[in-house]
Design a protein around this motif. Structure first.
Motif, PDB file in Angstrom:
ATOM      1  N   PHE A 163       0.855  -1.186   0.000  1.00  0.00           N
ATOM      2  CA  PHE A 163       0.000   0.000   0.000  1.00  0.00           C
ATOM      3  C   PHE A 163       0.891   1.237   0.000  1.00  0.00           C
ATOM      4  CE2 PHE A 163      -2.830  -3.248   1.454  1.00  0.00           C
ATOM      5  CZ  PHE A 163      -4.086  -2.869   0.981  1.00  0.00           C
ATOM      6  N   LEU A 164       0.674   2.076  -1.001  1.00  0.00           N
ATOM      7  CA  LEU A 164       1.488   3.276  -1.173  1.00  0.00           C
ATOM      8  C   LEU A 164       0.657   4.526  -0.939  1.00  0.00           C
ATOM      9  CD1 LEU A 164       3.205   2.128  -4.453  1.00  0.00           C
ATOM     10  CD2 LEU A 164       4.372   2.417  -2.288  1.00  0.00           C
TER      11      LEU A 164
ATOM     12  N   VAL B  76       3.265  13.908  -9.169  1.00  0.00           N
ATOM     13  CA  VAL B  76       3.310  12.864  -8.140  1.00  0.00           C
ATOM     14  C   VAL B  76       4.547  13.088  -7.287  1.00  0.00           C
ATOM     15  CG1 VAL B  76       3.512  10.388  -7.702  1.00  0.00           C
ATOM     16  CG2 VAL B  76       2.111  11.203  -9.608  1.00  0.00           C
ATOM     17  N   SER B  77       4.365  13.203  -5.985  1.00  0.00           N
ATOM     18  CA  SER B  77       5.504  13.462  -5.096  1.00  0.00           C
ATOM     19  C   SER B  77       5.332  12.736  -3.778  1.00  0.00           C
ATOM     20  CB  SER B  77       5.659  14.968  -4.847  1.00  0.00           C
ATOM     21  OG  SER B  77       4.580  15.472  -4.086  1.00  0.00           O
ATOM     22  N   ASN B  78       6.422  12.689  -2.989  1.00  0.00           N
ATOM     23  CA  ASN B  78       6.406  12.113  -1.644  1.00  0.00           C
ATOM     24  C   ASN B  78       5.835  10.698  -1.612  1.00  0.00           C
ATOM     25  OD1 ASN B  78       6.206  15.203  -1.357  1.00  0.00           O
ATOM     26  ND2 ASN B  78       6.852  14.567   0.686  1.00  0.00           N
ATOM     27  N   VAL B  79       6.317   9.841  -2.514  1.00  0.00           N
ATOM     28  CA  VAL B  79       5.848   8.460  -2.578  1.00  0.00           C
ATOM     29  C   VAL B  79       6.425   7.677  -1.408  1.00  0.00           C
ATOM     30  CG1 VAL B  79       5.712   6.365  -3.970  1.00  0.00           C
ATOM     31  CG2 VAL B  79       5.759   8.608  -5.093  1.00  0.00           C
ATOM     32  N   LYS B  80       5.561   7.045  -0.623  1.00  0.00           N
ATOM     33  CA  LYS B  80       6.033   6.268   0.520  1.00  0.00           C
ATOM     34  C   LYS B  80       5.169   5.037   0.729  1.00  0.00           C
ATOM     35  CE  LYS B  80       5.632   9.742   3.330  1.00  0.00           C
ATOM     36  NZ  LYS B  80       5.651  10.564   4.559  1.00  0.00           N
ATOM     37  N   VAL B  81       5.755   4.029   1.336  1.00  0.00           N
ATOM     38  CA  VAL B  81       5.048   2.797   1.666  1.00  0.00           C
ATOM     39  C   VAL B  81       4.379   2.965   3.018  1.00  0.00           C
ATOM     40  CG1 VAL B  81       5.286   0.331   2.151  1.00  0.00           C
ATOM     41  CG2 VAL B  81       6.635   1.380   0.318  1.00  0.00           C
TER      42      VAL B  81
ATOM     43  N   VAL C  38       7.406   2.211  -9.716  1.00  0.00           N
ATOM     44  CA  VAL C  38       6.337   2.328 -10.703  1.00  0.00           C
ATOM     45  C   VAL C  38       5.506   3.580 -10.469  1.00  0.00           C
ATOM     46  CG1 VAL C  38       4.206   1.277 -11.531  1.00  0.00           C
ATOM     47  CG2 VAL C  38       6.229  -0.127 -11.208  1.00  0.00           C
ATOM     48  N   VAL C  39       5.145   3.848  -9.225  1.00  0.00           N
ATOM     49  CA  VAL C  39       4.346   5.038  -8.930  1.00  0.00           C
ATOM     50  C   VAL C  39       5.113   6.303  -9.291  1.00  0.00           C
ATOM     51  CG1 VAL C  39       3.323   6.405  -7.064  1.00  0.00           C
ATOM     52  CG2 VAL C  39       2.907   3.947  -7.183  1.00  0.00           C
ATOM     53  N   SER C  40       6.415   6.296  -9.080  1.00  0.00           N
ATOM     54  CA  SER C  40       7.242   7.463  -9.397  1.00  0.00           C
ATOM     55  C   SER C  40       7.317   7.725 -10.897  1.00  0.00           C
ATOM     56  CB  SER C  40       8.650   7.280  -8.826  1.00  0.00           C
ATOM     57  OG  SER C  40       8.604   7.185  -7.423  1.00  0.00           O
TER      58      SER C  40
ATOM     59  N   ARG D 298      -3.400  14.004  -0.671  1.00  0.00           N
ATOM     60  CA  ARG D 298      -2.808  12.691  -0.450  1.00  0.00           C
ATOM     61  C   ARG D 298      -3.680  11.634  -1.114  1.00  0.00           C
ATOM     62  NH1 ARG D 298       1.372  12.310   3.214  1.00  0.00           N
ATOM     63  NH2 ARG D 298       1.827  14.296   4.216  1.00  0.00           N
ATOM     64  N   TYR D 299      -3.040  10.624  -1.669  1.00  0.00           N
ATOM     65  CA  TYR D 299      -3.733   9.566  -2.406  1.00  0.00           C
ATOM     66  C   TYR D 299      -3.114   8.243  -2.017  1.00  0.00           C
ATOM     67  CZ  TYR D 299      -6.647   8.059  -6.370  1.00  0.00           C
ATOM     68  OH  TYR D 299      -7.622   7.504  -7.154  1.00  0.00           O
TER      69      TYR D 299
END
Length: 280
Positions: A216-217, A227-232, A247-249, A267-268
């Motif tokens: 879950f990201l 798209v920024s600040n991608v985290k698990v 992939v999300v990045s 946030r998404y």
């Protein structure tokens, strides 16, 4: 007014099973304002079981135009100023409380929701007893009595909110505000999952070791659609987590979400499921 860091969660798509002989059906936009069935994002139905018993059911529409039930409440009228309410989710009882009303003026009631242990759960202002039509503000509380949130309402729409964890530390501001529109991936939700499926590369080491799971990201879609600040936020395995983040990045720019007519940061959350075939 620009809001930051609103949390949006993807929900499973389940078919809508609407009850028969409905007394009231209310269709609403994402921002909780009335609209037609075709343009609706939410739906509230009111079913009269008897002179003193009612069922209020809530639904939400998904990207493929299917509806899912998000919950329902069984309401018993005890008097002009007291209701007994049982709230259900997935057919499981979640809360039982009494909703007490007092008249503020000709069009507004003040209400309190109190459980069997005499604990205050919510209090605020409404134009109707059920379903609630919120105005002014509403406060919610933890079982400990600690204040959880204060939400400001205008014509049933949450226009601002503050919230706190049970230890008193602050959460994201305006977490519960009602949006004009959600962020949208180019081509919509179906295109989003197609993009993920076409670009995911199952890590070789994870394959050979038969490592699988769902990652879950969480990320931010900026007011510019970046798209920024991608985290698990929920890990499956470091190898899978890293690939999901990659992939999300890679995603192209989104159409940003709107609040009160302005593009805002939101946030998404999205799940990415790594599954192995029977031949591996």
């Amino acid at each position: 007014m620009k809001l930051k860091h609103l949390i949006i969660c993807l929900l499973a798509c389940l078919p809508l099973i609407a009850p028969a002989q409905l007394d009231t059906v209310i269709y609403m936009k994402l921002n909780k304002q009335p609209t037609s069935k075709e343009k609706a994002f939410y739906c509230i139905t009111l079913l009269k079981k008897s002179n003193k018993k009612f069922v209020v059911t809530r639904f939400q529409k998904h990207y493929n135009a299917n509806w899912s039930q998000t919950g329902y409440s069984k309401i018993k009228v005890l008097s002009d100023s007291v209701l007994k309410v049982k709230k259900y989710q997935q057919n499981k009882l979640q809360l039982k409380f009494k909703r007490n009303f007092s008249i503020v003026n000709d069009s507004i009631y003040y209400f309190k929701e109190i459980d069997k242990q005499d604990r205050l759960w919510r209090e605020g202002y409404t134009k109707s007893k059920f379903p609630l039509h919120l105005v002014r503000e509403m406060k919610t509380y933890y079982e400990s009595g600690q204040l959880e949130s204060i939400q400001k309402y205008k014509n049933n729409r949450c226009i601002a909110s503050e919230s706190w964890h049970e230890d008193g530390t602050r959460r994201f501001k305006n977490q519960y505000a009602d949006l004009d529109s959600l962020p949208e991936f180019p081509g919509g939700q179906e295109a989003l999952f197609k993009f993920i499926g076409e670009n995911i590369r199952y890590p070789h080491e994870a394959k050979t070791k038969r490592i699988r799971g769902k990652v879950f990201l969480q990320f931010i879609i900026t007011d510019k659609g970046k798209v920024s600040n991608v985290k698990v936020i929920k890990s499956a395995h470091p190898l899978l987590d890293k690939e999901a983040q990659r992939v999300v990045s890679l995603m192209p720019d989104w159409k940003p979400g709107k609040f009160m007519g302005e593009y805002v940061n939101m946030r998404y959350q999205v799940p990415i499921n790594f599954r192995l075939s029977a031949f591996w």
